[in-house]
Design an enzyme around this catalytic site. Structure first.
Site, short mmCIF file in Angstrom:
data_model
loop_
_atom_site.label_atom_id
_atom_site.label_comp_id
_atom_site.label_asym_id
_atom_site.label_seq_id
_atom_site.Cartn_x
_atom_site.Cartn_y
_atom_site.Cartn_z
N GLU A 199 -9.47 -1.93 4.14
CA GLU A 199 -9.00 -1.46 5.45
C GLU A 199 -9.83 -0.28 5.95
O GLU A 199 -10.29 -0.27 7.10
CB GLU A 199 -7.54 -1.04 5.37
CG GLU A 199 -6.55 -2.17 5.19
CD GLU A 199 -5.14 -1.67 4.96
OE1 GLU A 199 -4.21 -2.39 5.32
OE2 GLU A 199 -4.97 -0.56 4.41
N ASP A 207 0.83 -1.21 0.00
CA ASP A 207 0.00 0.00 0.00
C ASP A 207 0.86 1.26 0.00
O ASP A 207 0.61 2.20 -0.76
CB ASP A 207 -0.95 0.00 1.21
CG ASP A 207 -2.00 -1.09 1.11
OD1 ASP A 207 -2.41 -1.43 0.00
OD2 ASP A 207 -2.41 -1.60 2.17
#
Length: 268
Positions: free
Chosen positions: A149, A41
């Protein structure tokens, strides 16, 4: 789960880069600051920021970090600097700061609660550090959270890695993050590494903590959007769906705006 048959990596890449550049211009900011963890990420986010052509500072912030995380982070920053002249790197070793903090506060009632709270403290120390670098460089802190997330299970620290100025990849599923990272040439070792928040000083993965993989969580997220209930599933599917619902429910406080107590006009 077939979600990517229309995923146009080049078009999405250009869209995010243009969005970042426009935001920075409107904010009169000189560039971006990104915390680099060694995970996919932060690797993708920093690469997207680098593509704007604006100064992009990649910051390592180890706190008793697993060596594999440190190695991948350094490899990624070196790769970025070799490909984008606007990228620079910095390291702020926060290990001693974290240890000093622990000496100043009491432990919690249980070791588990202490460990969990201190894990979040690591994330919040990193947030403070990123905003320091952003402040002295008139830059924007770019968040690294993906859609699962940030809006699925809420697997991040409030006012830690959740404390950012912009979230360029928060509308991308984890599988889409992988596709875009591969398209941009992010190092294979980062793409294939098990996702981890790196907050416990060991190599435990997100899946170890959550109890389900991101592929499974994406499936559960989609099923919830379809209106499915726990009773619609059996076996592992039911287990994963229940895990997703539990995290999604318990972490709504992270996903919703801060509640404001509105005072009735007749009381003012």
């Amino acid at each position: 789960m077939n979600t990517h048959y229309k995923f146009d990596a080049q078009a999405i890449n250009n869209h995010i880069v243009n969005w970042l550049g426009t935001y920075a211009q409107n904010a009169k900011a000189k560039g971006f600051v990104v915390g680099i963890s060694g995970g996919i990420d932060s690797a993708l986010t920093s690469t997207l920021c680098a593509q704007t052509g604006l100064p992009t500072l990649c910051v390592e912030m180890p706190i008793h970090q697993a060596q594999s995380h440190v190695t991948r982070a350094k490899e990624h920053i070196a790769w970025l600097k070799a490909n984008y002249p606007n990228v620079s790197g910095a390291e702020a070793d926060l290990t001693s700061t974290f240890e000093h903090f622990k000496e100043q506060v009491p432990p919690a009632g249980t070791q588990h609660l202490t460990d969990h709270t201190l894990a979040n403290t690591r994330s919040r120390l990193r947030m403070l550090t990123l905003y320091y670098f952003a402040g002295i460089n008139n830059a924007i802190v770019a968040g690294t959270g993906n859609k699962v997330e940030d809006f699925g299970v809420g697997f991040y620290t409030k006012y830690g890695d959740g404390g950012v100025d912009v979230s360029p990849i928060a509308d991308l599923l984890k599988s889409e993050v992988r596709i875009l990272a591969k398209y941009l040439g992010v190092t294979e070792s980062i793409i294939t590494a098990k996702p981890t928040d790196g907050l416990f000083g060991d190599d435990r993965s997100d899946e170890d903590q959550i109890g389900a993989s991101y592929e499974e969580l994406e499936w559960a997220m989609q099923q919830k959007e379809f209106g499915k209930k726990s009773g619609d599933f059996e076996g592992r599917e039911k287990e994963v769906f229940d895990i997703y619902i539990r995290f999604n429910t318990n972490n709504q406080h992270k996903m919703q705006p801060i509640p404001v107590c509105e005072i009735p006009l007749n009381l003012k």
